[in-house]
Structures are given as structure tokens and as C-alpha cells.
Design an enzyme around this catalytic site. Structure first.
Site, PDB file in Angstrom:
ATOM      1  N   GLU A  48       0.821  -1.064   0.065  1.00 20.31           N
ATOM      2  CA  GLU A  48      -0.102   0.091   0.009  1.00 20.31           C
ATOM      3  C   GLU A  48       0.709   1.163   0.018  1.00 20.31           C
ATOM      4  O   GLU A  48       1.780   1.289   1.018  1.00 20.31           O
ATOM      5  CB  GLU A  48      -0.747   0.137   1.305  1.00 20.31           C
ATOM      6  CG  GLU A  48      -2.025   1.257   1.269  1.00 20.31           C
ATOM      7  CD  GLU A  48      -3.165   0.956   1.905  1.00 20.31           C
ATOM      8  OE1 GLU A  48      -3.376  -0.325   2.394  1.00 20.31           O
ATOM      9  OE2 GLU A  48      -3.912   1.969   2.259  1.00 20.31           O
ATOM     10  N   ARG A  49       0.707   2.064  -0.992  1.00 20.11           N
ATOM     11  CA  ARG A  49       1.435   3.302  -1.206  1.00 20.11           C
ATOM     12  C   ARG A  49       2.890   3.086  -1.409  1.00 20.11           C
ATOM     13  O   ARG A  49       3.727   3.595  -1.036  1.00 20.11           O
ATOM     14  CB  ARG A  49       1.275   4.476  -0.055  1.00 20.11           C
ATOM     15  CG  ARG A  49      -0.007   4.655   0.548  1.00 20.11           C
ATOM     16  CD  ARG A  49      -0.867   5.209  -0.627  1.00 20.11           C
ATOM     17  NE  ARG A  49      -2.399   5.319   0.006  1.00 20.11           N
ATOM     18  CZ  ARG A  49      -3.205   5.743  -0.885  1.00 20.11           C
ATOM     19  NH1 ARG A  49      -3.085   5.833  -2.156  1.00 20.11           N
ATOM     20  NH2 ARG A  49      -4.511   5.852  -0.621  1.00 20.11           N
ATOM     21  N   ASN A  56      -3.436  -1.750   7.799  1.00 23.15           N
ATOM     22  CA  ASN A  56      -4.576  -2.236   7.228  1.00 23.15           C
ATOM     23  C   ASN A  56      -4.284  -3.895   7.242  1.00 23.15           C
ATOM     24  O   ASN A  56      -4.241  -4.609   6.117  1.00 23.15           O
ATOM     25  CB  ASN A  56      -4.971  -1.844   5.891  1.00 23.15           C
ATOM     26  CG  ASN A  56      -5.398  -0.386   5.817  1.00 23.15           C
ATOM     27  OD1 ASN A  56      -5.797  -0.049   6.792  1.00 23.15           O
ATOM     28  ND2 ASN A  56      -5.157   0.227   4.983  1.00 23.15           N
ATOM     29  N   GLU A  75     -10.716   4.182   8.772  1.00 23.31           N
ATOM     30  CA  GLU A  75     -10.567   3.815   7.483  1.00 23.31           C
ATOM     31  C   GLU A  75     -11.286   2.398   7.414  1.00 23.31           C
ATOM     32  O   GLU A  75     -10.629   1.580   6.867  1.00 23.31           O
ATOM     33  CB  GLU A  75      -9.614   4.209   6.715  1.00 23.31           C
ATOM     34  CG  GLU A  75      -8.928   5.505   6.766  1.00 23.31           C
ATOM     35  CD  GLU A  75      -8.024   5.792   6.055  1.00 23.31           C
ATOM     36  OE1 GLU A  75      -6.974   4.899   5.873  1.00 23.31           O
ATOM     37  OE2 GLU A  75      -7.609   7.074   5.508  1.00 23.31           O
ATOM     38  N   ARG A  82     -11.882  17.840  10.165  1.00 26.88           N
ATOM     39  CA  ARG A  82     -11.196  16.545  10.287  1.00 26.88           C
ATOM     40  C   ARG A  82      -9.439  16.741  11.061  1.00 26.88           C
ATOM     41  O   ARG A  82      -9.334  15.915  11.872  1.00 26.88           O
ATOM     42  CB  ARG A  82     -10.806  15.953   8.806  1.00 26.88           C
ATOM     43  CG  ARG A  82      -9.540  14.960   8.768  1.00 26.88           C
ATOM     44  CD  ARG A  82      -9.624  14.150   7.595  1.00 26.88           C
ATOM     45  NE  ARG A  82      -8.439  13.426   7.342  1.00 26.88           N
ATOM     46  CZ  ARG A  82      -7.969  12.417   6.406  1.00 26.88           C
ATOM     47  NH1 ARG A  82      -8.629  12.594   5.173  1.00 26.88           N
ATOM     48  NH2 ARG A  82      -6.844  11.864   6.682  1.00 26.88           N
ATOM     49  N   LYS A 133       0.905  10.707  13.520  1.00 24.57           N
ATOM     50  CA  LYS A 133       1.339  11.248  12.447  1.00 24.57           C
ATOM     51  C   LYS A 133       1.891  12.608  12.639  1.00 24.57           C
ATOM     52  O   LYS A 133       1.192  13.356  13.288  1.00 24.57           O
ATOM     53  CB  LYS A 133       0.284  11.208  11.064  1.00 24.57           C
ATOM     54  CG  LYS A 133       0.067   9.846  10.649  1.00 24.57           C
ATOM     55  CD  LYS A 133      -0.926   9.712   9.401  1.00 24.57           C
ATOM     56  CE  LYS A 133      -1.172   8.344   8.826  1.00 24.57           C
ATOM     57  NZ  LYS A 133      -1.927   8.329   7.686  1.00 24.57           N
ATOM     58  N   ASP A 171      -2.940  14.142   7.062  1.00 25.19           N
ATOM     59  CA  ASP A 171      -2.364  13.113   6.699  1.00 25.19           C
ATOM     60  C   ASP A 171      -1.228  13.326   5.676  1.00 25.19           C
ATOM     61  O   ASP A 171      -1.119  13.200   4.468  1.00 25.19           O
ATOM     62  CB  ASP A 171      -3.676  12.565   5.898  1.00 25.19           C
ATOM     63  CG  ASP A 171      -2.985  10.765   5.193  1.00 25.19           C
ATOM     64  OD1 ASP A 171      -2.094  10.472   5.712  1.00 25.19           O
ATOM     65  OD2 ASP A 171      -3.769  10.150   4.450  1.00 25.19           O
ATOM     66  N   GLU A 184       5.160   9.288  13.888  1.00 23.24           N
ATOM     67  CA  GLU A 184       5.143   8.628  12.737  1.00 23.24           C
ATOM     68  C   GLU A 184       5.142   9.409  11.556  1.00 23.24           C
ATOM     69  O   GLU A 184       4.524  10.403  11.153  1.00 23.24           O
ATOM     70  CB  GLU A 184       3.553   7.829  12.482  1.00 23.24           C
ATOM     71  CG  GLU A 184       3.447   7.136  11.237  1.00 23.24           C
ATOM     72  CD  GLU A 184       2.088   6.149  10.902  1.00 23.24           C
ATOM     73  OE1 GLU A 184       1.768   5.618  12.127  1.00 23.24           O
ATOM     74  OE2 GLU A 184       1.831   6.342  10.116  1.00 23.24           O
ATOM     75  N   GLU A 240       3.707   9.298  -0.732  1.00 25.10           N
ATOM     76  CA  GLU A 240       2.269   9.069  -1.206  1.00 25.10           C
ATOM     77  C   GLU A 240       1.816  10.447  -1.672  1.00 25.10           C
ATOM     78  O   GLU A 240       1.120  10.532  -2.816  1.00 25.10           O
ATOM     79  CB  GLU A 240       1.308   8.531  -0.044  1.00 25.10           C
ATOM     80  CG  GLU A 240       0.037   8.679  -0.161  1.00 25.10           C
ATOM     81  CD  GLU A 240      -0.890   8.191   0.962  1.00 25.10           C
ATOM     82  OE1 GLU A 240      -0.337   7.821   2.019  1.00 25.10           O
ATOM     83  OE2 GLU A 240      -2.009   8.546   0.921  1.00 25.10           O
ATOM     84  N   HIS A 245      -4.225  18.452   0.578  1.00 29.35           N
ATOM     85  CA  HIS A 245      -5.235  17.488   0.211  1.00 29.35           C
ATOM     86  C   HIS A 245      -6.035  17.817  -0.965  1.00 29.35           C
ATOM     87  O   HIS A 245      -7.123  17.846  -1.146  1.00 29.35           O
ATOM     88  CB  HIS A 245      -6.241  17.347   1.311  1.00 29.35           C
ATOM     89  CG  HIS A 245      -6.356  15.686   1.318  1.00 29.35           C
ATOM     90  ND1 HIS A 245      -6.841  14.944   0.180  1.00 29.35           N
ATOM     91  CD2 HIS A 245      -6.251  14.757   2.422  1.00 29.35           C
ATOM     92  CE1 HIS A 245      -6.973  13.649   0.689  1.00 29.35           C
ATOM     93  NE2 HIS A 245      -6.490  13.650   1.868  1.00 29.35           N
ATOM     94  N   TRP A 280     -12.648  13.602   2.162  1.00 29.51           N
ATOM     95  CA  TRP A 280     -11.798  13.110   0.971  1.00 29.51           C
ATOM     96  C   TRP A 280     -11.764  14.215  -0.118  1.00 29.51           C
ATOM     97  O   TRP A 280     -11.040  13.801  -1.240  1.00 29.51           O
ATOM     98  CB  TRP A 280     -12.136  11.562   0.608  1.00 29.51           C
ATOM     99  CG  TRP A 280     -11.831  10.639   1.653  1.00 29.51           C
ATOM    100  CD1 TRP A 280     -10.943  10.942   2.833  1.00 29.51           C
ATOM    101  CD2 TRP A 280     -12.076   9.366   1.561  1.00 29.51           C
ATOM    102  NE1 TRP A 280     -10.789   9.703   3.742  1.00 29.51           N
ATOM    103  CE2 TRP A 280     -11.536   8.547   3.022  1.00 29.51           C
ATOM    104  CE3 TRP A 280     -12.962   8.545   0.925  1.00 29.51           C
ATOM    105  CZ2 TRP A 280     -11.618   7.301   3.295  1.00 29.51           C
ATOM    106  CZ3 TRP A 280     -13.232   7.041   1.091  1.00 29.51           C
ATOM    107  CH2 TRP A 280     -12.294   6.289   2.412  1.00 29.51           C
TER     108      TRP A 280
HETATM  109  O1  GCW Z   1      -2.789   8.259   4.062  1.00 33.04           O
HETATM  110  C1  GCW Z   1      -3.696   7.195   4.387  1.00 33.04           C
HETATM  111  C2  GCW Z   1      -3.399   6.374   3.262  1.00 33.04           C
HETATM  112  C3  GCW Z   1      -3.901   4.947   3.482  1.00 33.04           C
HETATM  113  C4  GCW Z   1      -3.113   4.374   4.892  1.00 33.04           C
HETATM  114  C5  GCW Z   1      -3.781   5.457   5.794  1.00 33.04           C
HETATM  115  C6  GCW Z   1      -3.042   4.933   7.238  1.00 33.04           C
HETATM  116  C7  GCW Z   1      -2.601   2.237   5.626  1.00 33.04           C
HETATM  117  O2  GCW Z   1      -4.012   6.900   2.152  1.00 33.04           O
HETATM  118  O3  GCW Z   1      -3.257   4.424   2.110  1.00 33.04           O
HETATM  119  O4  GCW Z   1      -3.514   3.231   4.850  1.00 33.04           O
HETATM  120  O5  GCW Z   1      -3.317   6.732   5.504  1.00 33.04           O
HETATM  121  O6  GCW Z   1      -2.170   5.677   7.510  1.00 33.04           O
HETATM  122  O7  GCW Z   1      -3.537   4.351   7.745  1.00 33.04           O
END
Ligand code: GCW
Length: 721
Positions: A197-198, A240, A333, A378, A402, A407, A429, A435, A563, A585
Site C-alpha cells: 500500500e502506497r 490495514n 478507514e 477533520r 502522524k 495525513d 510517525e 504518497e 489535500h 476526502w
Molecule cells: O494516508 C492514508 C493512506 C492509506 C493509509 C492510511 C493510514 C495504510 O492513504 O493508504 O492506510 O493513511 O495511515 O492508515
């Protein structure tokens, strides 16, 4: 227990070494002529400066590595390759201190180091720290690399080799180093089916179908590269998380990887799915998600669920005695979590903590949640959910957040959650994989961005409360400290897709060891080890790198925009996006362009997000005249004609930034051309091609965004010349 596993592991390594023809590093050692980037920063090409070469050859004329562990064997191996390459000479290895000039050992395995102990400050440097010191032994000049544990010796060896790679003097050395952060982890978002993923560098490195029987030799090179920059843990799978990874057959595969990584000081961790204890037959039912257990619930207060996790932990530790712990994405998510049972993050995290605690494991509970019911903005949500829980988590739980409140955007202000939970260890993180920063197509050196975050003063405890001091525990006294980087590694030959993306992996490791290093210093190390030691070329390449992040911010999201990228894919621009499945989103949710102006009003009279920041920060950001322009549109909805610091209107400034960002790519192209003769042809071509793509796509970003915003303000596009 420890004894039996180390014996097993030794046998294992011997078998693997035999299987690989006795030379597991052949690939890294031999590919001098044809450079495809595989060797990363561990190239060890011959020292180009003749005087230095002479100096090194005379100072390091013989080496003695004391100690019999696998880690010591790795050190010997590394020195053989490195000195053979850098000095272009076979340096003898000896057991006798008296014949040797480079001595590597701990007080436990080296008498001379034990004697010198008092002068070597070993007491203060813990298990991972090291000392490199020029000294005299029996009247002869010598360099000592000393540590309390073998892993410290490995880190010290790499640090010593870095000096040679940069062609620095090795006279009068007096270096003492220990990590500022305890847990320095890569987070792989790798799926069991081999996708990432990413991930933009091919498929996952982990060959689950071959493990545990076949050990890809790349696992060793991965471990070696990480050890060389101080990374000491790896979360193997995507947050995930697929529950299958906790099945016995997969745990054996995980154990095989752990055996490879152990002597490099790297512990293995897993992302776990909160629904794991639930029976697979619930997969199709909406309120229950299928896991791998036989229960009907994953309620953290259910005794059977708690037992399930305890048994699972015991099973894991039987196979992997030094297993690191669990990373959890929950209630985010679509991932399941304790909320489904009206329980809190604390209930969920502490249940897992209780299962891991007897074995020494930790939980990294992510705060990446953005439930729309919590707040319309958000940016405010994870703070609102987590801050009230401060002080309630078990001792072995990190809350992992994060860097920014949304994000991993090209630029965000620091997430206000940092510092707001003084009684909870917080793990930072960062995202190494690009990404939102051009995938592996754009040259974007991320260290300046990470430094901007780390040096940001949150005012959590008055002035000088930087993020760095929060995460290294020095501000609020946390004992557990950690930094995680979402990996950009895949099975491409050059590991990271873009050669320069290797520098981001490198920089993450170096900063997690020592966040006080500058982005420039780290770039210098990387360029010299990876590309060339010609001073002029190094200067040019460093300057390309150092401006590349700000340029990317400019051509994607200048002045605090965020974003507004393509839905899902997150590569190109899609400022018009207003049809996504969730309101938050959509690009229009973030930029809020209208006929009057641009930007998200997060002031005290707007969404109020700014009030989550500590006093002086809140005041500064809340005031449109004081808010740093780099965050302007993050916090304010600003009229198109408002005068900026430059005296230009917002609209003109915005256009100028978009253009400056795109133009920077032209500059990188000509800079790169100017260093062509210093770069191996294959690497040169690879980067030159990528820069062309970046140029085209930066232009698309500029034109799309300017064209789109112009529709609202109907103003002319200023002449850029
Ligand atoms: O930024 C989003 C990403 C998802 C990612 C999620 C996360 C792993 O688009 O792909 O999922 O964050 O950090 O959980």
C-alpha cells in the site's frame, strides 16, 4: 531460553551461509562496474583522494574485532568488504591487539578496552551507543571502537566507515554517540499478497510463499542497510492488517525473518487486526469481521478475548523470544476497533499491552482516526478523541501519531496532539514513502521537512518545547521513546524506485538516531557514500536536494493548501474533486475556494482547530497578520487581493509560488547535467529520466491549480518573467 535460541540461530546462519555459497554479500561487494543502485550507500568505492588513501592505509593497517557473536562476524564481514573496497587493499585481520591499529570490542571481550573503560565514557552510553577514540596502545597509535554490547560495536563500525566514505580525517578521533530515540522503526505497509500500500518501488520484499524454507539473501542486505543507519525494528505488514499473519504457519515465516534480522539489532513487530480473535465465519456479517480465532466477539473486556490474545502472544514469543510487539490501526478507514463494543482506545490498547507485557513487548496504538461525528473539521478529530485519555494507557503502550493533523501532506503544521498527552509515551510517525509527494517519480528530499517538524516549537511547556524534545522524552520525562517511518522500500533493484528516494530512507534512520543532525549534513553523507566525493559535484547535488521539498510544496500545495490531489491515487492534482465517498476526502472541503478568497478558516471564529495549539502558537496562527505564510491557507480563508509580505496579492503570490516550484525542476535538470561526469552512467540516466517526468508533472500541477482557482477569482495570471 536466550541460550537455546542463539544456538539455534547460529546453526541457522551457518546453513543459510552454506546455501548461499558461503558469501551472502557477494552482490553488494562485486557490482562495482555496473551500478544499478542496489548497493545503496554501502558502496565503498575506492577513496578518490590520494592523500587520504595513503593516510587511511597507514592508520588502518591491521584490524582486530574481538568477540565471537554473529554480530561480531557481521562486523568482520563488513570491514572486509568496506576496507577492501575503500582502501583497495586486503587489510589483515588479527587476534592480537599488539599487531593491530583498529581495535573493536567491548570491555567484556577486550582487556585493553576494559582498562581504558574509565576514559571511554562507556557507562553513559547504554546498550546501543559507541565510542570511537584515537589512543595509544603499547606505545603505538591505535583507533578503538568500543561499546557495551556487540550491537553498539556494529553501529560504531558503520560510523567509522562513514568517516572514510566521506574522506574525513581519522586523526585524533574522539566520538561518543548513542541514540536519542529508543524505538527506531520502519513500518512496512506490505500486504500478504505481495502488494505494498502506497509503495512505489515494486512489490514487497517478503516472499511469504517461499518462507520459512527459502531465505532470500536480500533479507540480509535489508538488515545490513538498516543497521548501518541505526534502525532497530521493523513492522513487517500493513496497518490495514490481514489477520492471517497471526496464523501458526505465518508466524513460522515471521520467525525466520526475525532470525535473519536479530544479529543486526533489528526486532520484528507485526500490525494486528483488532478482529483477529473472531471466527472467520463471521466474515460476511456486517457487524462482525472474520478473523482467525473461534470467538464471536473481539470485545476487549471479554475474558475469552483477553485469553485469546494472551495465548497468541505466548505462541509468538515461543517462536520469537525477542518479538517487539504490535502496531494497531483501529477504528479508522474501515478497520475494526474497540468502539464497536462501546469500549475505548484505552480498553483496546491495554488489553494487548497486558498480553505482551510479560514478554517485554510493546503496543503502538495509532491515533490516525477521523470519525466525522467527532467534529466537522477533520484536523481536530484525533486530538479530541485521544487527549482525554492521557495517562490511562498501560506503561508499554505508545500512542503513535502522524506528524501533522491531517495525513502526510506536502506540508502540515505539527499535530497539536504532540505535547498534549504528557503522561503517555508518544511515537512520531513519518512517511518515507512519497504518497503525497510525487511517489517515486519526483526527486524530493524529505529531511528538511522532517527537520521543520522536529524543530517546531510547540510551547507545550513554555518556550523551547520542540517536537524533538517531546518525542525523545526530554521535555515531559517519558521513558519510552520512538520514531516510525512508513517504508519506501520494495523489490526494485534500487530498493526505492527513485535513486534519490534512498536518501529519504537513509535520512529517516539517521534522524531517528540523532534528530539534531542537519538535513545538509545527512545529505552530505548520503551523496558522498552513494554518488561521488567530488566536492563541487557534492555541493551541486546537495543544493538540488535541499531545495527540492520546498519546490514540491510550491508546485503542489503552496501557502498552506492541502489535500487537493487526485482521489485515491494521490499523485496529480484534482482541486475540483467534490464527489468522494466522504466529505473529508474531497479537495473542495480543504481549499474552500470561492469568489472572495481561498483557504480553510480554522481560527477561533472558524473551525477552532487553532485552539488545540498551545497558547503562543495558537495566538500566532490565529492572527492572519502573524500566521506564517507557509500555513496561511491552512488556518485562514484569505481574500484574493489581500497583500502578502511580498506586497503581492494572495492571487499573484500563489501563482508565483506555483511557477517557482515548477521552475525549480528545470534548475535540478541543469544541475544534474552539470555533474554528469561524476556519476555512474546507469544512475545518471535513471535520474535524468525521472527529472523529465517530474518537470512535466510539476507543470501539470501548476497549470491545473492556477487554472482552477482562476475560475473563482476571475483575475489575470501574472506574467512570470
Ligand atoms: O494516508 C492514508 C493512506 C492509506 C493509509 C492510511 C493510514 C495504510 O492513504 O493508504 O492506510 O493513511 O495511515 O492508515
Amino acid at each position: 531460553m536466550i541460550r537455546t535460541f542463539s544456538l539455534k540461530a547460529i546453526l541457522f546462519i551457518i546453513c543459510v551461509t552454506l546455501l548461499c555459497g558461503g558469501d551472502i554479500y557477494a552482490e553488494t561487494a562485486d557490482s562495482n562496474s555496473n551500478d544499478d543502485g542496489y548497493r545503496l550507500w554501502l558502496k565503498y568505492d575506492k577513496i578518490s583522494d590520494a592523500n587520504r588513501l595513503e593516510e587511511y592505509r597507514s592508520v588502518v593497517s591491521a584490524v582486530s574485532v574481538r568477540g565471537e557473536s554473529q554480530t561480531c562476524d557481521i562486523i568482520r564481514n563488513e570491514l572486509k568488504i568496506a576496507l577492501g573496497g575503500l582502501l583497495d587493499k586486503d587489510i589483515p585481520f588479527t587476534d592480537s591487539i599488539k599487531d593491530s591499529c583498529l581495535i573493536i570490542g567491548t570491555p567484556a571481550n577486550c582487556k585493553e578496552i576494559k582498562k581504558l573503560c574509565k576514559t571511554l565514557s562507556l557507562k553513559t552510553i547504554g546498550n546501543e551507543g559507541f565510542v570511537i577514540k584515537s589512543t595509544k596502545l603499547k606505545g603505538k597509535d591505535a583507533i578503538i571502537v568500543a561499546a557495551n554490547k556487540d550491537i553498539g560495536l556494529l553501529y560504531g563500525t558503520f560510523a567509522f566507515l562513514r568517516l572514510l566514505q566521506r574522506q574525513q580525517s581519522i586523526q585524533n578521533l574522539d566520538i561518543v554517540s548513542q541514540p536519542k530515540i529508543q524505538y527506531r522503526l520502519l513500518n512496512h505497509w506490505d500486504n500478504l499478497d505481495g502488494t505494498v500500500e502506497r509503495g512505489y518501488a515494486g512489490r514487497s520484499l517478503w516472499k511469504w510463499d517461499e518462507l520459512p524454507g527459502t531465505i532470500d539473501r536480500r533479507y540480509y542486505d535489508y538488515a545490513r542497510a538498516n543497521a548501518s543507519i541505526g534502525i532497530n525494528g521493523t513492522v513487517l505488514n500493513n496497518v490495514n492488517a490481514n489477520p492471517d499473519l497471526l496464523k501458526p504457519e505465518y508466524l513460522k515465516k515471521v520467525a525466520a525473518l526475525a532470525d535473519v534480522f536479530r544479529p543486526y539489532g533489528i526486532k520484528v513487530y507485526l500490525s494486528v487486526n483488532f478482529s483477529s480473535p473472531i471466527s472467520a465465519k463471521f466474515k460476511l456479517e456486517s457487524s462482525r469481521r472474520g478473523g482467525i480465532g473461534n470467538l464471536q466477539t473481539s470485545d476487549p473486556m471479554d475474558p475469552n478475548v483477553r485469553r485469546w490474545w494472551k495465548d497468541k502472544a505466548a505462541e509468538i514469543y515461543k517462536l520469537i523470544p525477542d518479538f517487539g510487539g504490535f502496531l494497531v490501526k483501529s477504528s479508522s478507514e474501515g478497520m475494526p476497533g474497540p468502539q464497536e463494543y462501546n469500549r475505548t482506545h484505552v480498553d483496546g490498547a491495554n488489553m494487548l499491552a497486558e498480553a505482551l507485557e510479560p514478554h517485554g513487548g510493546i503496543v503502538m496504538w495509532r491515533s490516525f482516526v477521523y470519525d466525522a461525528e467527532i467534529d466537522p473539521d477533520r484536523a481536530k478529530r484525533n486530538y479530541k478523541e485521544f487527549v482525554p485519555l492521557d495517562g490511562k494507557f498501560a506503561k508499554n503502550v505508545f500512542v503513535q501519531s502522524k506528524n501533522g493533523p491531517i495525513d502526510f501532506q506536502p506540508r502540515e503544521p505539527v499535530a497539536p496532539i504532540f505535547g498534549a498527552m504528557p503522561d503517555t509515551p508518544s511515537m512520531l510517525e513519518l512517511q518515507i514513502t512519497q504518497e503525497y509527494l510525487g511517489h517515486s517519480k519526483h526527486l524530493v528530499y524529505l529531511a528538511p521537512m522532517w527537520k521543520e517538524y522536529l524543530e517546531f516549537d510547540t510551547y507545550a511547556k513554555g518556550q523551547s518545547s520542540t517536537l524533538a524534545k517531546i518525542i525523545d522524552g526530554s521535555l515531559q520525562g517519558q521513558k519510552m521513546t520512538g520514531m516510525a517511518g512508513v517504508s519506501n522500500i520494495g523489490n526494485n533493484r534500487n530498493w526505492t524506485g527513485h535513486l534519490f528516494a534512498q536518501a529519504n530512507w537513509y535520512a529517516f534512520g539517521r534522524l531517528s538516531w540523532d534528530h539534531s543532525l542537519s538535513a545538509e549534513e545527512i545529505a552530505d553523507e548520503w551523496v558522498r557514500a552513494t554518488l561521488t566525493n567530488n566536492d563541487e559535484a557534492v555541493g551541486t547535488i546537495k543544493s538540488m536536494m535541499l531545495g527540492s521539498w520546498e519546490a514540491c510544496v510550491n508546485y503542489m500545495t503552496p501557502l498552506g493548501l492541502h489535500h487537493i490531489m487526485q482521489e485515491g491515487f494521490h499523485y496529480g492534482p484534482q482541486p475540483q474533486l467534490d464527489t468522494a465517498a466522504r466529505e473529508d476526502w474531497n479537495s473542495v472541503y480543504y481549499h474552500r475556494a470561492d469568489a472572495n478568497g481561498l483557504g480553510f478558516d480554522r481560527t477561533c471564529t472558524g473551525s477552532g482547530a487553532v485552539s488545540q495549539c498551545f497558547g503562543p502558537v495558537c495566538e500566532r496562527f490565529n492572527d492572519v497578520n502573524a500566521c506564517p505564510e507557509k500555513y496561511l491557507l491552512w488556518f485562514h480563508h484569505v481574500p484574493w487581493d489581500r497583500k502578502m509580505q511580498s506586497e503581492r496579492t494572495l492571487w499573484n503570490e500563489l501563482c508565483l509560488r506555483y511557477n517557482a516550484g515548477a521552475q525549480y525542476v528545470d534548475k535540478m535538470i541543469s544541475d544534474w547535467q552539470s555533474v554528469e561526469k561524476y556519476i555512474k552512467p546507469e544512475l545518471y540516466e535513471h535520474v535524468a529520466k525521472k527529472l523529465q517526468t517530474q518537470k512535466k508533472d510539476a507543470g501539470i500541477w501548476r497549470d491545473t491549480c492556477i487554472g482552477y482557482f482562476q475560475k473563482f477569482n476571475k483575475r489575470l495570471i501574472p506574467d512570470f518573467k
